[in-house]
Every structure is written in structure tokens, then in C-alpha cells.
Scaffold this motif. Structure first.
Motif, PDB file in Angstrom:
ATOM      1  N   UNK A 191       0.816  -1.208   0.000  1.00  0.00           N
ATOM      2  CA  UNK A 191       0.000   0.000   0.000  1.00  0.00           C
ATOM      3  C   UNK A 191       0.857   1.269   0.000  1.00  0.00           C
ATOM      4  N   UNK A 192       0.188   2.393   0.117  1.00  0.00           N
ATOM      5  CA  UNK A 192       0.876   3.689   0.071  1.00  0.00           C
ATOM      6  C   UNK A 192       1.986   3.791   1.118  1.00  0.00           C
ATOM      7  N   UNK A 193       1.723   3.300   2.323  1.00  0.00           N
ATOM      8  CA  UNK A 193       2.736   3.365   3.377  1.00  0.00           C
ATOM      9  C   UNK A 193       3.979   2.550   3.001  1.00  0.00           C
ATOM     10  N   UNK A 194       3.787   1.359   2.461  1.00  0.00           N
ATOM     11  CA  UNK A 194       4.921   0.522   2.050  1.00  0.00           C
ATOM     12  C   UNK A 194       5.695   1.192   0.911  1.00  0.00           C
ATOM     13  N   UNK A 195       4.976   1.781  -0.038  1.00  0.00           N
ATOM     14  CA  UNK A 195       5.654   2.470  -1.139  1.00  0.00           C
ATOM     15  C   UNK A 195       6.463   3.649  -0.632  1.00  0.00           C
ATOM     16  N   UNK A 196       5.892   4.429   0.282  1.00  0.00           N
ATOM     17  CA  UNK A 196       6.611   5.588   0.823  1.00  0.00           C
ATOM     18  C   UNK A 196       7.840   5.158   1.614  1.00  0.00           C
ATOM     19  N   UNK A 197       7.751   4.048   2.346  1.00  0.00           N
ATOM     20  CA  UNK A 197       8.913   3.546   3.068  1.00  0.00           C
ATOM     21  C   UNK A 197      10.021   3.151   2.100  1.00  0.00           C
ATOM     22  N   UNK A 198       9.643   2.486   0.998  1.00  0.00           N
ATOM     23  CA  UNK A 198      10.626   2.105  -0.006  1.00  0.00           C
ATOM     24  C   UNK A 198      11.245   3.347  -0.643  1.00  0.00           C
ATOM     25  N   UNK A 199      10.417   4.295  -1.047  1.00  0.00           N
ATOM     26  CA  UNK A 199      10.927   5.511  -1.675  1.00  0.00           C
ATOM     27  C   UNK A 199      11.774   6.332  -0.706  1.00  0.00           C
ATOM     28  N   UNK A 200      11.453   6.271   0.596  1.00  0.00           N
ATOM     29  CA  UNK A 200      12.281   6.954   1.599  1.00  0.00           C
ATOM     30  C   UNK A 200      13.705   6.395   1.617  1.00  0.00           C
ATOM     31  N   UNK A 201      13.857   5.098   1.401  1.00  0.00           N
ATOM     32  CA  UNK A 201      15.203   4.510   1.335  1.00  0.00           C
ATOM     33  C   UNK A 201      15.965   5.129   0.164  1.00  0.00           C
ATOM     34  N   UNK A 202      15.298   5.279  -0.971  1.00  0.00           N
ATOM     35  CA  UNK A 202      15.963   5.878  -2.127  1.00  0.00           C
ATOM     36  C   UNK A 202      16.209   7.372  -1.907  1.00  0.00           C
ATOM     37  N   UNK A 210      24.452  12.850  -2.243  1.00  0.00           N
ATOM     38  CA  UNK A 210      24.548  14.313  -2.359  1.00  0.00           C
ATOM     39  C   UNK A 210      25.659  14.840  -1.444  1.00  0.00           C
ATOM     40  N   UNK A 211      25.767  14.262  -0.242  1.00  0.00           N
ATOM     41  CA  UNK A 211      26.830  14.665   0.687  1.00  0.00           C
ATOM     42  C   UNK A 211      28.213  14.400   0.101  1.00  0.00           C
ATOM     43  N   UNK A 212      28.282  13.483  -0.832  1.00  0.00           N
ATOM     44  CA  UNK A 212      29.559  13.134  -1.471  1.00  0.00           C
ATOM     45  C   UNK A 212      29.687  13.748  -2.869  1.00  0.00           C
ATOM     46  N   UNK A 213      28.736  14.615  -3.174  1.00  0.00           N
ATOM     47  CA  UNK A 213      28.700  15.315  -4.468  1.00  0.00           C
ATOM     48  C   UNK A 213      28.642  14.364  -5.664  1.00  0.00           C
ATOM     49  N   UNK A 214      27.840  13.295  -5.499  1.00  0.00           N
ATOM     50  CA  UNK A 214      27.611  12.315  -6.549  1.00  0.00           C
ATOM     51  C   UNK A 214      26.124  12.339  -6.890  1.00  0.00           C
ATOM     52  N   UNK A 215      25.813  12.450  -8.162  1.00  0.00           N
ATOM     53  CA  UNK A 215      24.407  12.493  -8.589  1.00  0.00           C
ATOM     54  C   UNK A 215      23.742  11.133  -8.370  1.00  0.00           C
ATOM     55  N   UNK A 216      22.540  11.175  -7.842  1.00  0.00           N
ATOM     56  CA  UNK A 216      21.732   9.968  -7.639  1.00  0.00           C
ATOM     57  C   UNK A 216      20.303  10.344  -7.970  1.00  0.00           C
ATOM     58  N   UNK A 217      19.868   9.951  -9.152  1.00  0.00           N
ATOM     59  CA  UNK A 217      18.512  10.272  -9.613  1.00  0.00           C
ATOM     60  C   UNK A 217      17.710   8.984  -9.670  1.00  0.00           C
ATOM     61  N   UNK A 218      16.585   8.971  -8.972  1.00  0.00           N
ATOM     62  CA  UNK A 218      15.718   7.792  -8.950  1.00  0.00           C
ATOM     63  C   UNK A 218      14.359   8.175  -9.519  1.00  0.00           C
ATOM     64  N   UNK A 219      13.924   7.418 -10.510  1.00  0.00           N
ATOM     65  CA  UNK A 219      12.632   7.640 -11.151  1.00  0.00           C
ATOM     66  C   UNK A 219      11.764   6.411 -10.907  1.00  0.00           C
ATOM     67  N   UNK A 220      10.472   6.627 -10.697  1.00  0.00           N
ATOM     68  CA  UNK A 220       9.560   5.511 -10.455  1.00  0.00           C
ATOM     69  C   UNK A 220       8.217   5.798 -11.084  1.00  0.00           C
ATOM     70  N   UNK A 221       7.477   4.725 -11.304  1.00  0.00           N
ATOM     71  CA  UNK A 221       6.069   4.886 -11.627  1.00  0.00           C
ATOM     72  C   UNK A 221       5.301   3.699 -11.100  1.00  0.00           C
ATOM     73  N   UNK A 222       4.016   3.932 -10.848  1.00  0.00           N
ATOM     74  CA  UNK A 222       3.167   2.924 -10.238  1.00  0.00           C
ATOM     75  C   UNK A 222       2.535   2.034 -11.279  1.00  0.00           C
TER      76      UNK A 222
END
Length: 191
Positions: free
Chosen positions: A101-112, A120-132
Motif C-alpha cells: 500500500x501507500x505506506x509501504x511504497x513511501x517507506x521504499x521511496x524513503x530509502x531511495x 549528495x553529501x559526497x557530491x555524486x548524482x543519484x537520480x531515482x525515477x519511479x512509476x506505479x
């Protein structure tokens, strides 16, 4: 027209919107960044989502298949391997069902999101894209994907053996496996 990564914030987790997966892959290649793709279609639970990510990103066999282990594999383990050029991550077809559900998805996206902050703290780009993975009408808003409705339970495709330099049969034609940077099992022996 090829997408330029410079038009996307360097450390972000966002819906895929108007971006196409093959354009993101090409943009990552053009920028010499790691491209990581996980097709989560058919996954019904958090455990299945974590298993598919682990398989797609070549996590080590001891990967704990929990959110803490996912974070560790996306950050510390990779960071210990040396300088990284940047990352473009695609989480394709995130489930939208009662078991994920939404809570599980938000927890997963929070990890990303946390991984994006780590890099970002290491000045390395990290771009994550998702779709449902949800059924949408054929009159979807511009830039949104219209997906056909799927059966409630879908069996995953059988795994075909692939080499690191081969092609990924679980993705589209001519879509290569992700960068070997996430073959974290090899780092454990080097560490």
C-alpha cells in the motif's frame, strides 16, 4: 532527441512522468553514470519488491531483503568500492495493492531518498525515477503512462541465464544489464 541529465536535479527521487526509460538509460550512458533498472511488475508484497530489486541490482547473496539492507547496498557498500560517477535508477511498475500500500511504497521511496541524500553529501548524482503499476484510462494526462489493467496475480517470467556483459531478458530488447557497480558480492571479497 536525447534527454540531458543536466535538466534534472542531481539528487532526487521523483515520478518518471514524461521521461522514457530508454531515454534515461541513454542519458546515463552519455553521462557515464550507472543505470539501474528494476521491473517490479507482478510483485505483490514488500518482500517480493525487495527480492526483485536485489535480483535486478545484483545484490550479494547475503542481502537481508529488508529496507535497512537495501539502504546499505545502495550506499555504504558501493561507496567502499571507490569513486562513483553517478546513478540513474528506475523503479518500474511499483505495486499499488493492499499488500503493498501507500505506506509501504513511501517507506521504499524513503530509502531511495536517503540514498540520494547520502550521495549528495559526497557530491555524486543519484537520480531515482519511479512509476506505479496501476490501471489508468487511455485519456491519461500528458506525460503519464497509460497501463492496461492486469490480473490481480501475475506470475513472474522465468529467469533466463545472463552474463554481466549480456542482455537482460527481463527488460526490453537491447536493454543491457545495469552497471556492474552494483554487483556488490564482488566487493565483499575485495574489502
Amino acid at each position: 532527441m536525447t534527454m540531458q541529465l543536466q535538466t534534472v536535479r542531481p539528487n532526487i527521487v521523483q515520478a518518471i512522468r514524461a521521461y522514457r526509460v530508454d531515454d534515461l538509460m541513454k542519458a546515463a550512458e552519455d553521462a557515464s553514470q550507472h543505470f539501474l533498472y528494476a521491473n517490479l511488475g507482478g510483485a505483490q508484497s514488500k518482500q517480493e519488491v525487495l527480492e526483485r530489486i536485489a535480483e535486478a541490482f545484483l545484490f550479494p547473496a547475503h542481502y537481508g531483503k529488508n529496507l535497512d539492507a537495501l539502504y546499505d547496498c545502495m550506499t555504504d557498500l558501493v561507496h567502499k568500492a571507490g569513486v562513483q560517477p553517478g546513478f540513474v535508477v528506475v523503479l518500474d511498475q511499483l505495486p499499488d495493492n493492499p499488500r503493498f500500500d501507500r505506506e509501504a511504497r513511501e517507506q521504499l521511496l524513503d530509502v531511495f531518498r536517503d540514498a540520494a541524500d547520502f550521495w549528495a553529501e559526497r557530491r555524486i548524482a543519484f537520480r531515482c525515477f519511479y512509476y506505479f503499476s496501476v490501471a489508468r484510462s487511455s485519456e491519461a494526462a500528458p506525460g503519464e503512462r497509460a497501463e492496461p489493467a492486469q490480473a490481480a496475480v501475475e506470475k513472474p517470467a522465468p529467469k533466463a541465464p545472463v552474463s554481466k556483459n549480456g542482455f537482460n531478458p527481463n527488460f526490453g530488447v537491447n536493454m543491457p544489464l545495469m552497471s556492474s557497480a552494483f554487483d556488490t558480492s564482488m566487493w565483499l571479497t575485495a574489502a
